[in-house]
Scaffold this motif. Structure first.
Motif, short mmCIF file in Angstrom:
data_model
loop_
_atom_site.label_atom_id
_atom_site.label_comp_id
_atom_site.label_asym_id
_atom_site.label_seq_id
_atom_site.Cartn_x
_atom_site.Cartn_y
_atom_site.Cartn_z
N ILE A 1 19.93 4.27 -5.61
CA ILE A 1 18.69 5.03 -5.61
C ILE A 1 17.56 4.26 -6.29
O ILE A 1 16.38 4.41 -5.93
N PHE A 2 17.90 3.43 -7.26
CA PHE A 2 16.89 2.68 -8.01
C PHE A 2 16.13 1.75 -7.07
O PHE A 2 14.89 1.68 -7.09
N THR A 3 16.85 1.00 -6.23
CA THR A 3 16.18 0.03 -5.35
C THR A 3 15.57 0.69 -4.12
O THR A 3 14.57 0.22 -3.59
N ILE A 4 16.16 1.81 -3.66
CA ILE A 4 15.58 2.51 -2.52
C ILE A 4 14.21 3.08 -2.89
O ILE A 4 13.22 2.90 -2.17
N VAL A 5 14.13 3.75 -4.03
CA VAL A 5 12.84 4.28 -4.48
C VAL A 5 11.87 3.15 -4.77
O VAL A 5 10.67 3.24 -4.45
N GLY A 6 12.37 2.05 -5.33
CA GLY A 6 11.51 0.91 -5.61
C GLY A 6 10.89 0.33 -4.35
O GLY A 6 9.70 -0.03 -4.33
N ALA A 7 11.67 0.22 -3.28
CA ALA A 7 11.16 -0.33 -2.02
C ALA A 7 10.02 0.51 -1.47
O ALA A 7 9.09 -0.01 -0.87
N ALA A 8 10.09 1.81 -1.68
CA ALA A 8 9.08 2.72 -1.11
C ALA A 8 7.85 2.87 -1.98
O ALA A 8 6.80 3.30 -1.49
N THR A 9 7.94 2.52 -3.28
CA THR A 9 6.85 2.87 -4.20
C THR A 9 6.13 1.70 -4.84
O THR A 9 5.10 1.90 -5.48
N LEU A 10 6.63 0.48 -4.69
CA LEU A 10 5.99 -0.66 -5.35
C LEU A 10 4.54 -0.85 -4.89
O LEU A 10 3.63 -1.01 -5.71
N VAL A 11 4.32 -0.83 -3.57
CA VAL A 11 2.97 -1.07 -3.06
C VAL A 11 2.02 0.07 -3.43
O VAL A 11 0.92 -0.19 -3.94
N PRO A 12 2.40 1.35 -3.21
CA PRO A 12 1.50 2.42 -3.64
C PRO A 12 1.21 2.38 -5.15
O PRO A 12 0.09 2.70 -5.57
N ALA A 13 2.19 1.98 -5.95
CA ALA A 13 1.96 1.91 -7.40
C ALA A 13 0.89 0.88 -7.73
O ALA A 13 0.06 1.10 -8.62
N GLY A 14 0.88 -0.24 -7.01
CA GLY A 14 -0.14 -1.25 -7.24
C GLY A 14 -1.53 -0.74 -6.90
O GLY A 14 -2.51 -1.00 -7.63
N VAL A 15 -1.65 0.01 -5.81
CA VAL A 15 -2.94 0.58 -5.43
C VAL A 15 -3.40 1.61 -6.46
O VAL A 15 -4.57 1.65 -6.86
N LEU A 16 -2.46 2.45 -6.91
CA LEU A 16 -2.80 3.44 -7.92
C LEU A 16 -3.23 2.79 -9.23
O LEU A 16 -4.10 3.31 -9.93
N LYS B 1 -6.76 1.95 -8.86
CA LYS B 1 -7.61 3.15 -8.75
C LYS B 1 -7.70 3.91 -10.07
O LYS B 1 -8.79 4.28 -10.52
N LEU B 2 -6.55 4.17 -10.70
CA LEU B 2 -6.52 4.98 -11.91
C LEU B 2 -6.78 4.17 -13.18
O LEU B 2 -7.12 4.73 -14.22
N GLY B 3 -6.56 2.87 -13.09
CA GLY B 3 -6.68 2.01 -14.26
C GLY B 3 -5.34 1.38 -14.58
O GLY B 3 -4.31 2.06 -14.56
N ARG B 4 -5.35 0.06 -14.85
CA ARG B 4 -4.08 -0.65 -15.03
C ARG B 4 -3.40 -0.25 -16.33
O ARG B 4 -2.18 -0.10 -16.38
#
Length: 463
Positions: A60-75, A78-81
């Motif tokens: 589950i760790f790598t499956i969730v990571g595959a789906a969320t790495l790119v959106p996390a970078g955009v956020l 947007k929200l502040g690093r």
């Protein structure tokens, strides 16, 4: 939106800022690699739970990571690093506390999903802060330290986890994260001011992220259930084919989407296409070995978690150290000159270990083999990562990196699933080693046709 001032360390000492970022990002490497020694311990702690079910604590760790790495970078942009780094660390802290208190495997799987969300946020925000805050003359050194920290944190996970598990119990795989998370939460606000990107990309296609997760989960399900269901059962084939079909739909959707999860149009660059396909295959091989062997030596050979952790540590440690040394040369000579011999040494070292190891546990042979394979990995992994952005315009490097990170996470999931399946379903340790080694050698060799055509040499060297 106007860009905020570039963040500067309040203390005036970039080394302090780099240190806290390295500690934050190391949580991901430790969080993934510690499960190599943690998996057998969880099997003993929850004896009524089958191996296929237990494997989802890792997967589950790598499956969730595959789906969320790119959106996390955009956020993060947007929200502040700084804010995103703190949010990610809080998520990691929450996942660690829930994991340490978990009464069941179901709760553990949920905790690991939260840890993965935190890891995605921490990694992307930490990289952005690193690039924004380090002085230009120190950036190469900082990136080198960062790369070493990545390999070192993955190497630290198994031995430190082994010590904690053997002395304190499996729960300490999670409790170990708590003081580091608290350190980051206290120090980051003192060291960094907030910053955002001047050019903020809209949040990428959320359905695309769900499709990546679903496709990877379906293929993983078919692999981990191959023993209880049987490879000939239609449910195994149906899960794998279904996962590939969802991935095909994801590619089709992504190609036509105005703001896709990963920018597949970058695949028109030959080196992007070849290096990512090679990474997908090679990383599956590597993670199958890393996880599969650790389970075999602890479960079947009877080594303690401490012994198992120290035995596999050279695999990640030398990969990180050699990767930094190679990176300083490869940008002048081209990356293929390291990828090809590195893959050859990797395959040769695996075959040597396979032949010499035999049926009886031999610590000296095993550690020597892990060291050789680790050195070879350090020649291949960073070179493939660097090659994946070589042809890409500078303003699209983050998009190209997103493709590569997603490929790595998908490969990690598939590799871990295969490694754990071979290690836990074979009739004997020797059969498990045979299956694992055969898979490792074949998959690594399959990456060569793509690697052979990678050419990142400077124009003068190509002539």
């Amino acid at each position: 939106m106007t860009a905020a001032a570039a963040p500067q360390p309040v203390t005036g000492h970039p080394a302090i800022g780099l240190t806290v970022l390295v500690i934050a990002a190391s949580l991901t490497g430790i969080g993934l690699s510690i499960m190599t020694v943690g998996y057998p311990a969880l099997g003993e702690a929850f004896p009524g739970v089958s191996d296929p079910t237990l494997s989802w604590v890792t997967n589950i760790f790598t499956i969730v990571g595959a789906a969320t790495l790119v959106p996390a970078g955009v956020l993060a942009d947007k929200l502040g690093r700084r804010r995103m780094l703190l949010i990610g660390t809080l998520l990691f802290l929450a996942g660690s506390v829930v994991g340490g208190l978990a009464p069941s495997v179901g709760v553990l799987i949920g905790a690991r999903a939260v840890l993965a969300l935190g890891a995605s946020a921490v990694n992307t925000a930490a990289v952005a802060l690193l690039l924004a805050t380090m002085p230009a003359n120190r950036l190469p050194l900082a990136i080198g330290i960062w790369a070493v920290a990545g390999g070192t944190s993955s190497a630290i996970g198994p031995p430190v986890g082994g010590l904690a598990i053997e002395w304190l119990g499996w729960e300490w795989m999670f409790w170990l994260n708590v003081p580091f998370c608290l350190f980051v939460l206290v120090v980051v606000p003192l060291v960094y001011r907030e910053s955002r990107s001047a050019d903020i990309r809209a949040l990428p296609d959320p359905l695309g992220g769900l499709m990546v997760a679903a496709a990877t989960a379906l293929v993983t399900l078919g692999i981990v259930q191959s023993d209880p269901w049987g490879w000939a059962d239609w449910k195994v084939g149906g899960s794998i084919v279904g996962g590939l079909a969802v991935f095909g739909l994801f590619v089709q959707r992504t190609w036509n989407h105005p703001n896709p999860l990963v920018e597949l149009r970058l695949f028109r660059f030959p080196n992007v296409r070849r290096s990512n396909l090679s990474m997908l295959i090679f990383a599956s091989s590597w993670f199958a070995m890393f996880f599969g062997f650790t389970v075999i030596i602890i479960r079947s050979w009877g080594w303690t978690p401490i012994e198992g952790g120290f035995a596999v540590a050279p695999l990640a440690l030398f990969a990180g150290v050699v990767g930094v040394l190679i990176g300083r040369i490869a940008h002048r000579t081209g990356h293929r000159m390291f990828i090809l011999p590195g893959t050859a040494i990797y395959v040769g070292g695996t075959i040597m270990l396979w032949v010499v190891l035999g049926d009886e546990p031999n610590a000296a042979v095993f550690v020597t083999g892990m060291t050789i394979i680790g050195v070879a990995t350090g020649m291949v992994f960073p070179s493939l990562m660097a090659a994946s952005v070589t042809d890409v315009p500078a303003d699209q490097h983050s998009l190209a990196t997103g493709i590569n990170f997603t490929a790595q996470r998908v490969a990690t999931t598939i590799g871990v699933a295969l490694g754990l399946t071979f290690a836990t379903t074979a009739a004997s340790a020797s059969e498990a080693i045979d299956l694992l080694m055969a898979m490792v050698v074949v998959t690594a060799a399959l990456s060569l046709p793509f690697s052979l055509r990678i050419d990142t040499r400077p124009p003068q060297a190509q002539g």
